[in-house]
Design a protein around this motif. Structure first.
Motif, PDB file in Angstrom:
ATOM      1  N   ASP A 109       0.749  -1.223   0.028  1.00  0.00           N
ATOM      2  CA  ASP A 109       0.048   0.142  -0.079  1.00  0.00           C
ATOM      3  C   ASP A 109       0.756   1.039  -0.142  1.00  0.00           C
ATOM      4  O   ASP A 109       0.724   2.256  -0.760  1.00  0.00           O
ATOM      5  CB  ASP A 109      -1.006   0.081   1.251  1.00  0.00           C
ATOM      6  N   ARG A 112       2.485   1.562  -3.374  1.00  0.00           N
ATOM      7  CA  ARG A 112       1.558   2.218  -4.344  1.00  0.00           C
ATOM      8  C   ARG A 112       1.260   3.597  -4.079  1.00  0.00           C
ATOM      9  O   ARG A 112       1.226   4.303  -5.076  1.00  0.00           O
ATOM     10  CB  ARG A 112       0.460   1.006  -4.032  1.00  0.00           C
ATOM     11  N   LEU A 116       1.720   6.372  -6.854  1.00  0.00           N
ATOM     12  CA  LEU A 116       0.683   7.131  -7.537  1.00  0.00           C
ATOM     13  C   LEU A 116       0.669   8.749  -7.393  1.00  0.00           C
ATOM     14  O   LEU A 116       0.439   9.462  -8.333  1.00  0.00           O
ATOM     15  CB  LEU A 116      -0.482   6.852  -6.811  1.00  0.00           C
ATOM     16  N   TYR A 157       8.505  -1.393  -7.798  1.00  0.00           N
ATOM     17  CA  TYR A 157       7.095  -1.663  -8.502  1.00  0.00           C
ATOM     18  C   TYR A 157       6.918  -2.948  -9.229  1.00  0.00           C
ATOM     19  O   TYR A 157       5.728  -3.610  -8.901  1.00  0.00           O
ATOM     20  CB  TYR A 157       7.183  -0.640  -9.564  1.00  0.00           C
ATOM     21  N   LEU A 164      -1.867  -4.900  -7.570  1.00  0.00           N
ATOM     22  CA  LEU A 164      -2.613  -3.608  -8.121  1.00  0.00           C
ATOM     23  C   LEU A 164      -3.609  -3.865  -8.797  1.00  0.00           C
ATOM     24  O   LEU A 164      -3.756  -4.813  -9.711  1.00  0.00           O
ATOM     25  CB  LEU A 164      -1.696  -2.458  -8.453  1.00  0.00           C
ATOM     26  N   SER A 165      -4.738  -2.882  -8.683  1.00  0.00           N
ATOM     27  CA  SER A 165      -5.816  -2.985  -9.524  1.00  0.00           C
ATOM     28  C   SER A 165      -5.232  -2.718 -11.119  1.00  0.00           C
ATOM     29  O   SER A 165      -4.328  -1.985 -11.175  1.00  0.00           O
ATOM     30  CB  SER A 165      -6.727  -1.873  -9.175  1.00  0.00           C
ATOM     31  N   ASP A 168      -4.569   1.210 -11.268  1.00  0.00           N
ATOM     32  CA  ASP A 168      -3.407   1.606 -10.610  1.00  0.00           C
ATOM     33  C   ASP A 168      -2.331   1.333 -11.473  1.00  0.00           C
ATOM     34  O   ASP A 168      -1.204   2.064 -11.667  1.00  0.00           O
ATOM     35  CB  ASP A 168      -3.507   1.237  -9.346  1.00  0.00           C
ATOM     36  N   ARG A 169      -2.203   0.155 -12.004  1.00  0.00           N
ATOM     37  CA  ARG A 169      -1.116  -0.351 -12.800  1.00  0.00           C
ATOM     38  C   ARG A 169      -1.021   0.656 -14.173  1.00  0.00           C
ATOM     39  O   ARG A 169       0.026   1.150 -14.516  1.00  0.00           O
ATOM     40  CB  ARG A 169      -1.326  -1.885 -13.433  1.00  0.00           C
ATOM     41  N   THR A 171      -1.962   3.705 -14.574  1.00  0.00           N
ATOM     42  CA  THR A 171      -1.504   4.999 -14.105  1.00  0.00           C
ATOM     43  C   THR A 171      -0.244   4.984 -13.925  1.00  0.00           C
ATOM     44  O   THR A 171       0.432   6.079 -14.546  1.00  0.00           O
ATOM     45  CB  THR A 171      -2.547   5.396 -12.831  1.00  0.00           C
ATOM     46  N   ILE A 172       0.340   4.077 -13.102  1.00  0.00           N
ATOM     47  CA  ILE A 172       1.875   4.082 -13.007  1.00  0.00           C
ATOM     48  C   ILE A 172       2.647   3.714 -13.862  1.00  0.00           C
ATOM     49  O   ILE A 172       3.553   4.227 -14.303  1.00  0.00           O
ATOM     50  CB  ILE A 172       2.187   3.077 -11.540  1.00  0.00           C
TER      51      ILE A 172
END
Length: 731
Positions: A109, A112, A116, A157, A164-165, A168-169, A171-172
């Motif tokens: 978390d 992440r 983000l 990472y 991760l969702s 989120d993946r 986005t990163i």
């Protein structure tokens, strides 16, 4: 098989197809779930690994407590934002590994949340505001640091990406690592497509991102360069930056720094594309480079050649990683003894293997040895002659720097040398003028005195002609020329290096023989130094010696500057030398003795006829106190075309401060002479106890050539470049 669930990624992935992935394409590409399934309790089984687990936990827990702090870049090296972004990549890396080891979701978390926040910040950034003459980064003042950030952060990472969702993946992936890889490659093409440690870091970052994101284009560019023709990229850098002996072109200090991207990216390649056989590439040169890095140390500290900091040792993340990865690949038990000395390992399966085998008592002493390490991709650019008096890294070591320039980080010091003895640097090299990451000192950058002093030839222990530096102070000229190693041998009688330099000064050739000479009854080997200079016109020749210690005796009269402290010159480093005294020694009295810790050192000089000696100290014309104040002496001869400097350094005696007792503080050498014959130099050392040691150094390096000389009525016959003749008691 141990119940410990870590299995090493490289051995487990030999059958993995190129850029293999799960159906979702999110499984870690280096340390996969099956290999990283051990619990925290199991991880405590081996002391070294358990200690690292606790250390990383402390650091990451501290970062979690501080919260997500991702500032807008502002400061140069050492400043707040610079250091915070460094802390962040370390925390992301550590959190990812802790998540895989312990299964604690809070670590994933945190990583992440950090990433983000970078996804929010990174797209808004242009060139760093504190960039100066370096290639600007975005997170940092130079893009090199951006590449370092990526190398660490992408590993963290990679470890959490699967958890991760999809949103989120994406986005990163698309707002941090993909644009970062593009910026470090095509976005800085001139930095990426070159042969240099900056490009090594960039290639490693882009390639590791490519594997993690399953982006074959990034991987291809990282391996073969932007044009994908193999002229640049990671493989070309392995081919061109290392000699066949694993010696790195920029010298030991930068070898330490460059090893991490080389071995980490190689680890990723091995895990994902084992068909590359990356650790076998060029006869296993990366594995040789790990061992060579260790060989270029004294008591764990790197020889400070070129732009080096004197406080860098094997206790650094680059070498923790290198030793662990090297051990996993080779199972060489000598590397375990280095890990034991380091007292650290890494929180990876490689580190676990090191800790497990150390606990099992498998360590063996690392074989420190006298050796010649060639320089240049084909071994054709001179090299480093390392002369050790014994098998440990604390025995006396004499190092002759007969290597190539070392690109822009190189110094103008052809045929320089240094000496370590009795646990200390005795004949020293300044290294770099820099306060790394100290913001008040030009933001931690190299200081201007790095150019005006540290790189200049007079700041080193080698020939200076007419108060100028090698190659006119132009490194790109120097990069094309290197010394020629004429002779190297290591026997119980002596370890000998002879090298020659042509082209450092117009019309001047100089040859230097350095001899590490063991003598029964003397605390450490003596050092014999013969420098022969041939010029095409009269010149002033200076031979500096930078030493560490306090003078206790001088054999010749001095004219001391007690009322004022003049400066030796106006440029090329001479403007930074205070002149404390001058004198004109004779063959009979040319000696200076100093003490370092509990041992004495006498330096005997057979300088050219009419030569003077200058005793001085660095630090003149230094209004900001950027330079260390260090002593030096200079042997100077003027209006000479050819010259020979013959010197002898003798360790002797002991000073016991507790007992207030001094023994053998006077030199044990009674006489020191030099004779030049038609084809050889003959040096004789006469000891106070009646013994004599005669050294014959032929002009020819032909091992089969026969030589003869008559010295003091005694006929000497020998074959080859070097011979030793002992007479007197015990012979």
């Amino acid at each position: 098989m141990t119940r410990f669930a870590f299995l090493l990624a490289g051995s487990a992935l030999l059958a993995t197809p190129a850029l293999a992935q799960t159906a979702s394409g999110t499984q870690p590409t280096l340390f996969r779930a099956a290999e990283m399934a051990a619990t925290a309790k199991e991880a405590t089984a081996y002391p070294l690994f358990n200690a690292e687990l606790k250390r990383v936990r402390r650091e990451v827990d501290k970062a979690i407590k501080a919260g997500v702090v991702v500032p807008v870049p502002k400061d140069p090296g050492g400043g707040y934002t610079h250091e915070q972004h460094k802390r962040n990549y370390t925390a992301i890396y550590g959190a990812g590994l802790l998540f895989r080891i312990t299964g604690e979701q809070r670590y994933a978390d945190f990583a992440r949340a950090e990433l983000l926040e970078y996804a929010r910040l990174y797209p808004t950034l242009g060139n760093h505001p504190a960039a100066s003459d370096q290639r600007p980064g975005r997170l940092f003042w130079q893009s090199l640091n951006d590449a370092v950030w990526a190398v660490y952060a992408v590993q963290g990472y990679d470890a959490i990406r699967e958890s991760l969702s999809a949103a989120d993946r994406a986005t990163i992936d698309d707002k941090v690592f993909r644009p970062m890889a593009s910026f470090l490659s095509a976005g800085q093409a001139e930095e990426f497509d070159q042969i240099h440690n900056h490009a090594t870091w960039a290639c490693a970052a882009v390639g590791m991102i490519g594997y993690t994101l399953r982006d074959k284009d990034f991987v291809e560019v990282a391996l073969k360069g932007l044009k994908r023709d193999g002229k640049f990229g990671f493989l070309a850098q392995i081919d061109q930056l290392f000699s066949p002996d694993g010696y790195y072109v920029e010298g030991p200090y930068y070898q330490r720094y460059a090893m991490l991207p080389f071995v980490l990216f190689a680890r990723f390649i091995e895990a994902n594309q084992p068909e590359q056989k990356i650790f076998q590439h060029r006869d296993g040169v990366l594995l040789k480079a790990i061992r060579t890095s260790i060989q270029t140390t004294y008591d764990g500290f790197f020889f400070p050649f070129n732009d080096a900091m004197p406080d860098k040792s094997l206790k650094t993340d680059e070498l923790y990683q290198s030793v662990a990865i090297g051990y996993e690949v080779t199972k060489d038990p000598a590397l375990l003894s280095i890990a034991q000395w380091q007292g650290r390992t890494v929180l990876t399966p490689d580190g676990l293997m090191v800790a497990r085998d150390l606990a099992a008592g498998k360590a063996r002493p690392f074989p420190f040895a006298s050796q010649f390490l060639s320089d240049g991709p084909k071994g054709e650019m001179g090299g480093l002659a390392i002369m050790r008096s014994g098998p440990t890294d604390t025995d006396q070591v004499l190092v002759a720097k007969n290597a190539a320039m070392g690109m822009g980080h190189g110094h103008f010091d052809k045929l320089n040398w240094i000496l370590y003895d009795n646990g200390h640097a005795i004949v020293t090299d300044y290294g770099a003028a820099r306060f790394l990451n100290v913001e008040s000192k030009d933001g931690g950058r190299y200081l201007k005195e790095n150019e005006t002093w540290a790189k200049q030839t007079v700041a080193h222990n080698t020939l200076v002609v007419n108060e100028t530096s090698n190659f006119g102070g132009k490194w790109k000229v120097g990069d094309k020329l290197a010394p020629k190693q004429l002779f190297w041998a290591s026997t119980p009688q002596a370890t000998v290096s002879t090298a020659e330099m042509t082209g450092a000064y117009p019309g001047v050739r100089y040859r230097r023989t350095l001899i590490q000479l063991p003598v029964d009854g003397i605390e450490s080997p003596m050092i014999v130094d013969l420098l022969d200079v041939t010029g095409d016109k009269p010149a002033t020749y200076d031979l500096p010696l930078h030493y560490a210690g306090q003078i206790t005796a001088i054999g010749f009269p001095l004219q001391s500057n007690t009322a004022e402290r003049p400066v030796l010159g106006k440029a090329n480093g001479y403007q930074h030398i205070w002149v404390d005294a001058t004198g004109t020694p004779t063959e009979a009295n040319g000696a200076v003795t100093w003490i370092n810790d509990n041992r004495f050192y006498t330096y005997r000089m057979l300088a050219p006829a009419g030569a003077s000696v200058i005793l001085g100290e660095s630090g003149a014309n230094d209004p900001r106190f950027n330079l260390r104040r260090e002593p030096l002496l200079i042997e100077r001869v003027t209006n000479a075309t050819n010259a020979q400097f013959v010197n002898l350094l003798e360790p002797h005696g002991n000073y016991d401060a507790g007992e207030e007792k001094t023994t053998a503080s006077n030199s044990r050498v009674k006489g020191f002479t030099h004779v030049r014959t038609s084809d050889a130099d003959v040096i004789t050392i006469r000891l106070a106890d009646g013994r004599a040691i005669t050294l014959a150094i032929a002009f020819s390096a032909d091992a089969n050539a026969a030589h003869s000389a008559t010295v003091d009525g005694r006929k000497l016959d020998w074959k080859g470049h070097f011979a030793r003749f002992d007479t007197g008691k015990g012979n």
